[in-house]
Write a protein that holds these residues in place. Structure first.
Motif, mmCIF file in Angstrom:
data_model
loop_
_atom_site.group_PDB
_atom_site.id
_atom_site.type_symbol
_atom_site.label_atom_id
_atom_site.label_comp_id
_atom_site.label_asym_id
_atom_site.label_seq_id
_atom_site.Cartn_x
_atom_site.Cartn_y
_atom_site.Cartn_z
ATOM 1 N N GLY A 118 53.280 55.031 39.771
ATOM 2 C CA GLY A 118 54.369 55.155 39.160
ATOM 3 C C GLY A 118 54.173 55.557 37.397
ATOM 4 O O GLY A 118 55.054 55.431 36.730
ATOM 5 N N GLY A 119 53.144 56.201 37.184
ATOM 6 C CA GLY A 119 53.023 56.600 35.808
ATOM 7 C C GLY A 119 52.334 55.665 34.873
ATOM 8 O O GLY A 119 52.171 56.138 33.691
ATOM 9 N N ALA A 120 51.651 54.459 35.491
ATOM 10 C CA ALA A 120 51.125 53.652 34.494
ATOM 11 C C ALA A 120 49.624 54.290 34.078
ATOM 12 O O ALA A 120 49.061 53.740 33.071
ATOM 13 C CB ALA A 120 51.190 52.275 35.276
ATOM 14 N N GLU A 135 38.510 49.177 29.890
ATOM 15 C CA GLU A 135 38.520 49.450 28.572
ATOM 16 C C GLU A 135 40.216 49.578 28.229
ATOM 17 O O GLU A 135 40.762 49.435 27.218
ATOM 18 C CB GLU A 135 38.094 50.685 28.029
ATOM 19 C CG GLU A 135 36.545 50.399 27.900
ATOM 20 C CD GLU A 135 35.706 50.557 29.270
ATOM 21 O OE1 GLU A 135 36.271 51.066 30.514
ATOM 22 O OE2 GLU A 135 34.541 49.954 29.422
ATOM 23 N N ASN A 136 40.945 49.840 29.414
ATOM 24 C CA ASN A 136 42.308 49.976 29.147
ATOM 25 C C ASN A 136 43.152 49.706 30.427
ATOM 26 O O ASN A 136 43.383 50.411 31.331
ATOM 27 C CB ASN A 136 42.568 51.789 29.141
ATOM 28 C CG ASN A 136 44.013 52.179 28.890
ATOM 29 O OD1 ASN A 136 44.892 51.318 28.546
ATOM 30 N ND2 ASN A 136 44.367 53.372 29.569
ATOM 31 N N ARG A 137 43.455 48.333 30.292
ATOM 32 C CA ARG A 137 44.068 47.734 31.449
ATOM 33 C C ARG A 137 45.625 48.030 31.275
ATOM 34 O O ARG A 137 46.276 47.887 30.635
ATOM 35 C CB ARG A 137 44.067 46.622 31.063
ATOM 36 C CG ARG A 137 42.796 45.598 31.004
ATOM 37 C CD ARG A 137 42.316 45.753 32.371
ATOM 38 N NE ARG A 137 40.697 44.980 32.633
ATOM 39 C CZ ARG A 137 40.021 44.890 33.309
ATOM 40 N NH1 ARG A 137 40.351 45.577 34.384
ATOM 41 N NH2 ARG A 137 38.852 44.206 33.335
ATOM 42 N N ASN A 196 43.675 42.110 36.569
ATOM 43 C CA ASN A 196 42.867 42.051 35.215
ATOM 44 C C ASN A 196 41.539 41.942 35.571
ATOM 45 O O ASN A 196 40.837 41.133 34.522
ATOM 46 C CB ASN A 196 43.460 41.523 34.181
ATOM 47 C CG ASN A 196 44.922 41.938 33.627
ATOM 48 O OD1 ASN A 196 45.200 42.991 33.313
ATOM 49 N ND2 ASN A 196 45.755 40.909 33.726
ATOM 50 N N GLY A 197 40.997 42.364 36.589
ATOM 51 C CA GLY A 197 39.480 42.022 36.944
ATOM 52 C C GLY A 197 39.542 40.511 37.561
ATOM 53 O O GLY A 197 40.548 40.177 38.062
ATOM 54 N N GLN A 198 38.479 40.537 38.174
ATOM 55 C CA GLN A 198 38.048 39.349 39.174
ATOM 56 C C GLN A 198 38.326 37.948 38.386
ATOM 57 O O GLN A 198 38.030 37.873 37.091
ATOM 58 C CB GLN A 198 36.693 39.268 39.673
ATOM 59 C CG GLN A 198 36.450 40.409 40.743
ATOM 60 C CD GLN A 198 37.318 40.348 41.907
ATOM 61 O OE1 GLN A 198 38.222 41.163 42.097
ATOM 62 N NE2 GLN A 198 36.830 39.360 42.667
ATOM 63 N N THR A 199 38.563 36.755 38.989
ATOM 64 C CA THR A 199 38.758 35.366 38.215
ATOM 65 C C THR A 199 37.143 34.915 38.017
ATOM 66 O O THR A 199 36.181 35.574 38.531
ATOM 67 C CB THR A 199 39.578 34.472 39.142
ATOM 68 O OG1 THR A 199 38.811 34.407 40.557
ATOM 69 C CG2 THR A 199 40.851 35.150 39.402
ATOM 70 N N GLU A 200 37.125 33.867 37.603
ATOM 71 C CA GLU A 200 35.914 33.482 37.030
ATOM 72 C C GLU A 200 35.301 32.877 38.541
ATOM 73 O O GLU A 200 33.846 32.865 38.674
ATOM 74 C CB GLU A 200 36.083 32.173 36.278
ATOM 75 C CG GLU A 200 36.519 32.380 34.960
ATOM 76 C CD GLU A 200 36.719 31.088 33.911
ATOM 77 O OE1 GLU A 200 36.295 29.939 34.661
ATOM 78 O OE2 GLU A 200 36.961 31.279 33.101
ATOM 79 N N THR A 201 36.088 32.606 39.674
ATOM 80 C CA THR A 201 35.230 32.365 40.869
ATOM 81 C C THR A 201 34.769 33.450 41.723
ATOM 82 O O THR A 201 34.456 33.179 42.796
ATOM 83 C CB THR A 201 36.169 31.166 41.791
ATOM 84 O OG1 THR A 201 37.475 32.020 41.879
ATOM 85 C CG2 THR A 201 36.671 30.061 40.917
ATOM 86 N N GLY A 202 35.221 34.742 41.091
ATOM 87 C CA GLY A 202 35.272 35.826 42.005
ATOM 88 C C GLY A 202 36.142 36.049 43.081
ATOM 89 O O GLY A 202 36.056 37.102 43.849
ATOM 90 N N THR A 203 37.284 35.292 43.207
ATOM 91 C CA THR A 203 38.266 35.584 44.060
ATOM 92 C C THR A 203 39.321 36.367 43.557
ATOM 93 O O THR A 203 39.524 36.189 42.018
ATOM 94 C CB THR A 203 38.963 34.356 44.463
ATOM 95 O OG1 THR A 203 39.391 33.336 43.387
ATOM 96 C CG2 THR A 203 37.801 33.357 45.258
ATOM 97 N N PRO A 204 39.815 37.280 44.374
ATOM 98 C CA PRO A 204 41.124 37.921 43.835
ATOM 99 C C PRO A 204 42.411 37.291 43.396
ATOM 100 O O PRO A 204 42.597 35.994 43.561
ATOM 101 C CB PRO A 204 41.539 38.877 45.081
ATOM 102 C CG PRO A 204 40.512 38.622 46.032
ATOM 103 C CD PRO A 204 39.647 37.520 45.792
ATOM 104 N N GLU A 205 42.858 37.913 42.018
ATOM 105 C CA GLU A 205 44.038 37.343 41.435
ATOM 106 C C GLU A 205 45.323 37.456 42.371
ATOM 107 O O GLU A 205 45.350 38.470 43.120
ATOM 108 C CB GLU A 205 44.261 37.864 39.993
ATOM 109 C CG GLU A 205 43.275 37.682 38.982
ATOM 110 C CD GLU A 205 43.484 38.273 38.023
ATOM 111 O OE1 GLU A 205 44.137 37.610 37.074
ATOM 112 O OE2 GLU A 205 43.564 39.525 37.579
#
Length: 219
Positions: free
Chosen positions: A111-113, A119-121, A171-180
């Motif tokens: 959708g254009g994001a 580096e560019n979230r 925004n990347g993996q959580t500290e526990t490595g599980t998906p957000e």
């Protein structure tokens, strides 16, 4: 006499008070075997739940505060096994074609994001909630995407559902490595009713008034 009546009323009032207290105490206790209602996942930027509509239909809702449109509900009926379609993991039911999250533009991934990189979230989780609602009719399942209804003679069906797909983390993996936002991908459950309601109407021997019949024939 008045004193006797007063004493009788007092005893009756006391008896009612005890009975009422017993009823309240019993009503406060959950019945044996009762299950807690499953309200789905109601926390986090991606929330989802299902509601029984009766008439063998379930309504699924995804409320999305992210700009990601790939969070998708899959579901199963009556503890059925996942299917092997050659992708390396079991596959359950999808939508028609998919019960996926919606989002305002610009959305991700189409959708254009733009591309999401460390580096560019371009994935964000601070949007106003956007809801997507889907109704699944268990009696009229899209056979192109899903197997037929198991146990078709049952009046109720246990439907399990969860969020799958989506990126591993906005925004990347959580500290526990599980998906957000996906929790632990645990199944949630709704019971769908009204799939084979009892037939009503029509006459029966029990409804006949034999006295009236006798009068017609002069008995």
């Amino acid at each position: 006499m008045n004193a006797l009546i007063a004493k009788t009323r007092l005893r009756v009032s006391a008896a009612f008070a005890v009975a009422a207290g017993t009823v309240l105490a019993l009503s406060a206790q959950a019945p044996a075997g009762a299950q807690e209602v499953d309200n789905g996942q109601r926390t986090g930027p991606v929330q989802f739940w299902a509601t029984d509509l009766g008439d063998c239909k379930a309504e699924f809702t995804i409320e999305n505060q992210t700009n990601v449109t790939t969070y998708t509900i899959d579901w199963r009926i009556d503890d059925e096994e996942g299917r092997d379609i050659g992708v390396g993991f079991p596959v359950w039911r999808t939508g028609t074609p998919n019960m996926s999250s919606k989002s305002e533009l610009p959305s991700w991934p189409d959708g254009g994001a733009g591309e999401n990189t460390p580096e560019n979230r371009t994935m964000v989780s601070d949007r106003a909630p956007v809801s997507a609602t889907y109704v699944q009719d268990l009696k009229n399942i899209n056979a192109e995407w899903n197997p037929p209804l198991p146990n078709p003679e049952a009046d109720t069906h246990k439907v399990d559902y969860r969020i799958v797909l989506g990126p591993p983390g906005n925004n990347g993996q959580t500290e526990t490595g599980t998906p957000e936002w996906l929790g632990d991908r645990q199944w949630h459950t709704v019971t769908v009713t009204g799939c084979n309601p009892p037939v009503t109407g029509g006459g029966s021997l029990e409804s006949l008034d034999f006295g009236s019949l006798a009068s017609l024939f002069g008995a």
